[in-house]
Enzyme design. Structure first.
Site, PDB file in Angstrom:
ATOM      1  CG  ASP A  75      10.918  26.538 -31.453  1.00 16.41           C
ATOM      2  OD1 ASP A  75      10.346  25.495 -31.787  1.00 16.41           O
ATOM      3  OD2 ASP A  75      11.986  26.905 -31.958  1.00 16.41           O
TER       4      ASP A  75
ATOM      5  CD  GLU B 203      18.212  27.654 -36.284  1.00 14.86           C
ATOM      6  OE1 GLU B 203      18.496  26.628 -35.636  1.00 14.86           O
ATOM      7  OE2 GLU B 203      17.195  27.749 -36.995  1.00 14.86           O
TER       8      GLU B 203
ATOM      9  CG  ASN C 251       6.930  24.632 -30.872  1.00 16.69           C
ATOM     10  OD1 ASN C 251       5.716  24.591 -30.688  1.00 16.69           O
ATOM     11  ND2 ASN C 251       7.494  25.389 -31.789  1.00 16.69           N
TER      12      ASN C 251
ATOM     13  CG  HIS D  25      12.214  20.153 -40.669  1.00 12.39           C
ATOM     14  ND1 HIS D  25      11.358  19.563 -39.785  1.00 12.39           N
ATOM     15  CD2 HIS D  25      12.522  21.348 -40.126  1.00 12.39           C
ATOM     16  CE1 HIS D  25      11.116  20.377 -38.782  1.00 12.39           C
ATOM     17  NE2 HIS D  25      11.817  21.475 -38.959  1.00 12.39           N
TER      18      HIS D  25
ATOM     19  CG  HIS E 138      16.022  30.787 -40.619  1.00 10.79           C
ATOM     20  ND1 HIS E 138      15.076  30.362 -39.725  1.00 10.79           N
ATOM     21  CD2 HIS E 138      17.172  30.189 -40.230  1.00 10.79           C
ATOM     22  CE1 HIS E 138      15.619  29.550 -38.828  1.00 10.79           C
ATOM     23  NE2 HIS E 138      16.893  29.427 -39.112  1.00 10.79           N
TER      24      HIS E 138
ATOM     25  CE1 TYR F 239       9.025  23.896 -38.545  1.00  9.86           C
ATOM     26  CE2 TYR F 239       7.082  25.092 -37.833  1.00  9.86           C
ATOM     27  CZ  TYR F 239       8.380  24.714 -37.628  1.00  9.86           C
ATOM     28  OH  TYR F 239       9.043  25.130 -36.520  1.00  9.86           O
TER      29      TYR F 239
ATOM     30  NE  ARG G 126      20.895  22.669 -36.621  1.00 12.06           N
ATOM     31  CZ  ARG G 126      20.433  23.855 -36.206  1.00 12.06           C
ATOM     32  NH1 ARG G 126      21.184  24.621 -35.454  1.00 12.06           N
ATOM     33  NH2 ARG G 126      19.215  24.237 -36.520  1.00 12.06           N
TER      34      ARG G 126
ATOM     35  CD1 TRP H  85       6.433  16.439 -38.773  1.00  8.00           C
ATOM     36  CD2 TRP H  85       7.317  18.486 -38.932  1.00  8.00           C
ATOM     37  NE1 TRP H  85       6.117  17.101 -37.638  1.00  8.00           N
ATOM     38  CE2 TRP H  85       6.641  18.374 -37.706  1.00  8.00           C
ATOM     39  CE3 TRP H  85       7.959  19.683 -39.246  1.00  8.00           C
ATOM     40  CZ2 TRP H  85       6.584  19.419 -36.786  1.00  8.00           C
ATOM     41  CZ3 TRP H  85       7.919  20.721 -38.322  1.00  8.00           C
ATOM     42  CH2 TRP H  85       7.229  20.586 -37.131  1.00  8.00           C
TER      43      TRP H  85
ATOM     44  CD  GLU I  27      15.836  21.146 -35.524  1.00  4.48           C
ATOM     45  OE1 GLU I  27      16.613  21.826 -36.214  1.00  4.48           O
ATOM     46  OE2 GLU I  27      14.610  21.242 -35.573  1.00  4.48           O
TER      47      GLU I  27
ATOM     48  CD  GLU J 116      18.995  22.081 -39.416  1.00 10.60           C
ATOM     49  OE1 GLU J 116      19.162  23.108 -40.079  1.00 10.60           O
ATOM     50  OE2 GLU J 116      18.324  22.035 -38.377  1.00 10.60           O
TER      51      GLU J 116
ATOM     52  CG  HIS K 291      17.406  24.144 -32.617  1.00 13.07           C
ATOM     53  ND1 HIS K 291      16.304  23.720 -31.907  1.00 13.07           N
ATOM     54  CD2 HIS K 291      16.961  24.513 -33.831  1.00 13.07           C
ATOM     55  CE1 HIS K 291      15.237  23.823 -32.664  1.00 13.07           C
ATOM     56  NE2 HIS K 291      15.600  24.286 -33.828  1.00 13.07           N
TER      57      HIS K 291
ATOM     58  NE  ARG L  87      16.383  27.255 -42.474  1.00 11.89           N
ATOM     59  CZ  ARG L  87      15.439  26.876 -41.610  1.00 11.89           C
ATOM     60  NH1 ARG L  87      15.704  26.004 -40.662  1.00 11.89           N
ATOM     61  NH2 ARG L  87      14.226  27.409 -41.677  1.00 11.89           N
TER      62      ARG L  87
ATOM     63  CG  ASP M  60      16.245  22.146 -41.377  1.00 13.70           C
ATOM     64  OD1 ASP M  60      15.850  22.793 -40.391  1.00 13.70           O
ATOM     65  OD2 ASP M  60      16.337  20.910 -41.405  1.00 13.70           O
TER      66      ASP M  60
HETATM   67  C1  GCO Z   1      15.506  24.916 -37.289  1.00 10.61           C
HETATM   68  C2  GCO Z   1      14.406  24.013 -36.899  1.00 10.61           C
HETATM   69  C3  GCO Z   1      13.103  24.684 -36.612  1.00 10.61           C
HETATM   70  C4  GCO Z   1      12.241  23.660 -35.920  1.00 10.61           C
HETATM   71  C5  GCO Z   1      11.517  24.232 -34.772  1.00 10.61           C
HETATM   72  C6  GCO Z   1      10.750  23.158 -34.053  1.00 10.61           C
HETATM   73  O1  GCO Z   1      16.456  24.421 -37.901  1.00 10.61           O
HETATM   74  O2  GCO Z   1      15.456  26.089 -36.856  1.00 10.61           O
HETATM   75  O3  GCO Z   1      14.263  22.969 -37.843  1.00 10.61           O
HETATM   76  O4  GCO Z   1      12.563  25.174 -37.781  1.00 10.61           O
HETATM   77  O5  GCO Z   1      11.368  23.101 -36.836  1.00 10.61           O
HETATM   78  O6  GCO Z   1      12.442  24.829 -33.928  1.00 10.61           O
HETATM   79  O7  GCO Z   1      10.113  23.699 -32.955  1.00 10.61           O
HETATM   80 MG    MG Z   2      16.280  22.345 -38.250  1.00  7.15          MG
END
Ligand code: GCO
Ligand code: MG
Length: 404
Positions: free
Chosen positions: A318, A341, A37, A214, A122, A159, A285, A404, A264, A238, A314, A147, A212
């Site tokens: 994306d 996920e 991404n 993040h 989600h 985000y 992940r 982040w 991820e 997560e 993951h 989630r 999450d």
């Molecule tokens: C998740 C991830 C996404 C990522 C994204 C980055 O757990 O799905 O945290 O939200 O932020 O895939 O490109």
């Molecule tokens: Mg994540």
């Protein structure tokens, strides 16, 4: 059989994807995903300029040797761009191998270990009440793991919190520079236990709940959050902290029984070796696009199985439908599957990526066609050219950059 041609296509049916198509001299072809991404063009260049020319004429069935050739032969090993390129080639080669064998990919990975693959989906919102509503609505569709994320009062939607992930990321779409967001841990930490008190009250105990973070906390802050969330029995917390410092998770483990998930952003087994062998996490992940394809993540999950660590590939938008297909074949076959996920995809994406895998009421199936079961409509893809877009960045309220 020899590799005759390798095509690299960047398309944007709603978001950018980097896709590889490997065509053999016998007409069998395979496709793979190398989407990073915000760096889709970098992976495309790595593949077109430095990988494809070297592979022409090689035997496509030599998946392990080609993986090692691209990994060890790069000299400058690992990293998201290199490993996404290796992942894309690897997925395409496994697709070819399974097509030649006339078998769905999972049959080459050990065959079925389970009848179906459980997903989590989600739920997010600007207010706790909105998140509760969305969790209940998702539960109604048969989903057994959800989630939950909520925006932080006093801060613009961030985000992956209250704002839908895509909306926040889309602010960066077409921008020359990423959208800047503001983060405040002290406003976040007291909010999350309140969120899960309300969500757990509303949804009861037969739904798995996940959150999450993040990468936004320090180890001791994550330990505090883990303890505060213990009464709500989360399936996992997560990305509690940035995981370059794998031993940072020792601090969290010392303070809480909260199950932990991370990985991820990992692109090799070395990113998670300490976390797994010291049992500092419960779920890995890693996903087929970023950690070396089918070959790469199978090695990681096989190591994880020895240490009671489960898989949790993951799987947001994306991670392309191709990678989702490879993930599902692995999810079905490995003994230590945890959860998958699943954010699903748009109609445009499903038009470009034709999937034999299927989703129904909280569970995925890999499909039974030879290969990983995902095909790619090149001519349709050409109608969706690359659109510059980035993930946001985050700063603290004093302006300092933050994770982040
Ligand atoms: C998740 C991830 C996404 C990522 C994204 C980055 O757990 O799905 O945290 O939200 O932020 O895939 O490109
Ligand atoms: Mg994540």
């Amino acid at each position: 059989m020899k590799i005759k041609e390798i095509k690299v296509i960047v398309c944007s049916p709603g978001r950018n994807f980097t896709t590889v198509k490997i065509i053999t001299d016998e007409g069998v072809y395979g496709i793979g995903d190398g989407t990073v991404n915000g760096r889709e063009l970098s992976v495309a260049s790595y593949l077109e300029d430095h990988v494809a020319p070297a592979l022409i004429g090689m035997d496509p069935l030599r998946t392990e040797d080609i993986w090692q050739y691209l990994y060890k032969g790069a000299y400058w090993r690992r990293g998201p761009i290199t490993m996404a390129a290796i992942s894309a080639i690897d997925m395409a080669l496994w697709d070819i191998k399974a097509k030649v064998a006339g078998l769905p990919l999972y049959q080459l990975l050990g065959g079925r270990s389970r009848d179906k693959v459980m997903v989590y989906r989600h739920a997010s919102g600007l207010e706790i009440s909105e998140v509760v509503e969305r969790v209940l609505a998702i539960k109604e569709t048969g989903v057994e793991a959800i989630r939950a994320q909520v925006a932080i009062p006093g801060l613009p939607p961030i985000y992956g919190t209250g704002d839908s992930t895509d909306t926040a990321a889309l602010k960066g779409r077409g921008a020359i520079v990423p959208h800047e967001e503001v983060w405040a841990t002290h406003k976040y930490l007291p909010l999350v236990p309140k969120l899960f008190e309300k969500v757990r009250d509303a949804v009861g105990w037969d739904v798995h709940l996940l959150h999450d973070v993040h990468h936004r906390l320090t180890p001791i802050e994550a330990a505090r959050l883990g303890k505060d969330l213990e009464p709500y029995r989360l399936f996992w917390l997560e990305d509690a902290i940035p995981a370059e410092l794998q031993e940072g998770f020792r601090i969290i483990r010392q303070h809480t029984t909260q199950p932990l998930a991370v990985g991820e952003v990992f692109n090799s087994i070395y990113d998670t070796h300490t976390l797994i062998t010291e049992q500092l996490i419960d779920y890995a992940r890693v996903t087929s696009t970023h950690a070396g394809g089918v070959t790469g993540i199978k090695k990681i999950f096989d190591l994880a199985a020895i240490y009671h660590v489960k898989s949790a590939c993951h799987g947001p938008q994306d991670v392309s439908p191709i990678a989702m297909g490879c993930n599902i074949h692995l999810d079905v076959a490995i003994p230590n599957f945890g959860i998958q996920e699943f954010a699903s995809y748009t109609e445009q994406m499903f038009d470009v990526f034709k999937c034999a895998w299927s989703y129904d009421r909280g569970y995925l199936q890999p499909g039974e066609v030879p290969g990983h079961g995902v095909d790619f409509d090149e001519s349709l893809a050409a109608k969706y050219p690359y659109k510059q877009a980035y993930l946001p960045i985050a700063r603290l309220e004093d302006g300092a950059m933050t994770s982040w």
